[in-house]
Write a protein that holds these residues in place. Structure first.
Motif, PDB file in Angstrom:
ATOM      1  N   TYR A  45       0.916  -1.259  -0.090  1.00 34.86           N
ATOM      2  CA  TYR A  45      -0.044   0.087   0.109  1.00 34.86           C
ATOM      3  C   TYR A  45       0.939   1.290   0.164  1.00 34.86           C
ATOM      4  CZ  TYR A  45      -3.230   3.508   1.484  1.00 34.86           C
ATOM      5  OH  TYR A  45      -4.170   4.504   1.586  1.00 34.86           O
ATOM      6  N   GLY A  48       2.461   1.902  -3.603  1.00 31.24           N
ATOM      7  CA  GLY A  48       1.453   2.331  -4.311  1.00 31.24           C
ATOM      8  C   GLY A  48       1.149   3.831  -4.294  1.00 31.24           C
ATOM      9  N   ALA A  49       1.054   4.069  -2.783  1.00 33.91           N
ATOM     10  CA  ALA A  49       0.909   5.330  -2.636  1.00 33.91           C
ATOM     11  C   ALA A  49       2.013   6.334  -3.050  1.00 33.91           C
ATOM     12  CB  ALA A  49       0.395   5.753  -1.121  1.00 33.91           C
ATOM     13  N   TYR A  50       3.306   5.984  -2.936  1.00 35.46           N
ATOM     14  CA  TYR A  50       4.409   6.502  -3.293  1.00 35.46           C
ATOM     15  C   TYR A  50       4.531   6.691  -4.838  1.00 35.46           C
ATOM     16  CZ  TYR A  50       9.436   7.571  -4.557  1.00 35.46           C
ATOM     17  OH  TYR A  50      10.287   8.330  -4.946  1.00 35.46           O
ATOM     18  N   PHE A  51       3.982   5.970  -5.373  1.00 33.04           N
ATOM     19  CA  PHE A  51       4.274   5.917  -6.904  1.00 33.04           C
ATOM     20  C   PHE A  51       3.097   6.780  -7.334  1.00 33.04           C
ATOM     21  CE2 PHE A  51       7.186   2.325  -6.846  1.00 33.04           C
ATOM     22  CZ  PHE A  51       8.087   2.893  -7.496  1.00 33.04           C
ATOM     23  N   LYS A  52       2.106   6.580  -7.011  1.00 32.40           N
ATOM     24  CA  LYS A  52       0.862   7.543  -7.203  1.00 32.40           C
ATOM     25  C   LYS A  52       0.983   9.015  -7.068  1.00 32.40           C
ATOM     26  CE  LYS A  52      -3.180   4.379  -6.672  1.00 32.40           C
ATOM     27  NZ  LYS A  52      -4.257   4.076  -5.811  1.00 32.40           N
ATOM     28  N   SER A  53       1.696   9.495  -5.839  1.00 33.52           N
ATOM     29  CA  SER A  53       2.120  10.844  -5.627  1.00 33.52           C
ATOM     30  C   SER A  53       3.001  11.572  -6.372  1.00 33.52           C
ATOM     31  CB  SER A  53       2.550  11.013  -4.168  1.00 33.52           C
ATOM     32  OG  SER A  53       3.680  10.056  -3.853  1.00 33.52           O
ATOM     33  N   LYS A  54       3.973  10.445  -6.671  1.00 33.67           N
ATOM     34  CA  LYS A  54       5.018  10.873  -7.930  1.00 33.67           C
ATOM     35  C   LYS A  54       4.362  11.121  -9.138  1.00 33.67           C
ATOM     36  CE  LYS A  54       9.662   8.946  -9.346  1.00 33.67           C
ATOM     37  NZ  LYS A  54      10.319   8.161  -9.690  1.00 33.67           N
ATOM     38  N   ASN A  55       3.497  10.170  -9.638  1.00 37.82           N
ATOM     39  CA  ASN A  55       2.855  10.616 -11.007  1.00 37.82           C
ATOM     40  C   ASN A  55       2.033  11.776 -10.918  1.00 37.82           C
ATOM     41  OD1 ASN A  55       1.972   9.928 -13.393  1.00 37.82           O
ATOM     42  ND2 ASN A  55       0.531   8.506 -12.820  1.00 37.82           N
ATOM     43  N   ALA A  56       1.590  12.014  -9.764  1.00 39.99           N
ATOM     44  CA  ALA A  56       0.460  13.184  -9.721  1.00 39.99           C
ATOM     45  C   ALA A  56       1.436  14.569  -9.674  1.00 39.99           C
ATOM     46  CB  ALA A  56      -0.226  13.218  -8.404  1.00 39.99           C
ATOM     47  N   SER A  59       2.377  15.045 -13.424  1.00 43.79           N
ATOM     48  CA  SER A  59       1.418  15.369 -14.131  1.00 43.79           C
ATOM     49  C   SER A  59       1.180  16.957 -13.794  1.00 43.79           C
ATOM     50  CB  SER A  59       0.128  14.648 -14.172  1.00 43.79           C
ATOM     51  OG  SER A  59      -0.370  14.781 -12.740  1.00 43.79           O
TER      52      SER A  59
END
Length: 127
Positions: A45, A48-56, A59
């Motif tokens: 978890y 996943g949160a780390y990579f989602k924040s990196k992607n956000a 963008s």
């Protein structure tokens, strides 16, 4: 591989477990397994949160760069994408566009090749 004395010696050293001891051992084993699974779930978890924040962040940076980029004036000539099979731009020297198109069509017809397979670099009027 093993002689029979090995198994008899091992069997003599094993003490009998009561039902309570077996239940405590089983519950402890289940707790260890479930704690390991919960730990693994937490790690996944967090990853996943780390990579989602990196992607956000990426963008958001891209959107900010797009908004702050100076827009080109409509008068400037933009580089248009080439049509499939086209060979790029043709440099014209003292030749109107209509005549250049006619010359290219005539050359393609005489060579019996499609126009999009020919590559014209420049067209110059000979005086």
């Amino acid at each position: 591989m093993f002689d029979s004395n090995f198994f008899t010696a091992a069997a003599e050293n094993v003490k009998e477990m009561s039902i309570g001891d077996a239940a405590i051992t089983a519950v402890f084993g289940y707790c260890v397994v479930f704690c390991g699974l919960i730990f693994l779930m937490i790690v996944l978890y967090c990853t996943g949160a780390y990579f989602k924040s990196k992607n956000a962040k990426e963008s958001a940076n891209a959107e900010a760069a797009k908004k702050t980029a100076p827009e080109t004036a409509p008068d400037t000539e933009k580089e248009l994408p080439l049509a499939p099979g086209s060979a790029g731009h043709v440099k014209l020297f003292d030749v109107p566009d209509k005549e250049a198109a006619m010359i290219m069509a005539i050359v393609a017809d005489k060579m019996q090749k499609p126009l999009n397979e020919l590559h014209f670099i420049s067209i110059k009027e000979v005086k």
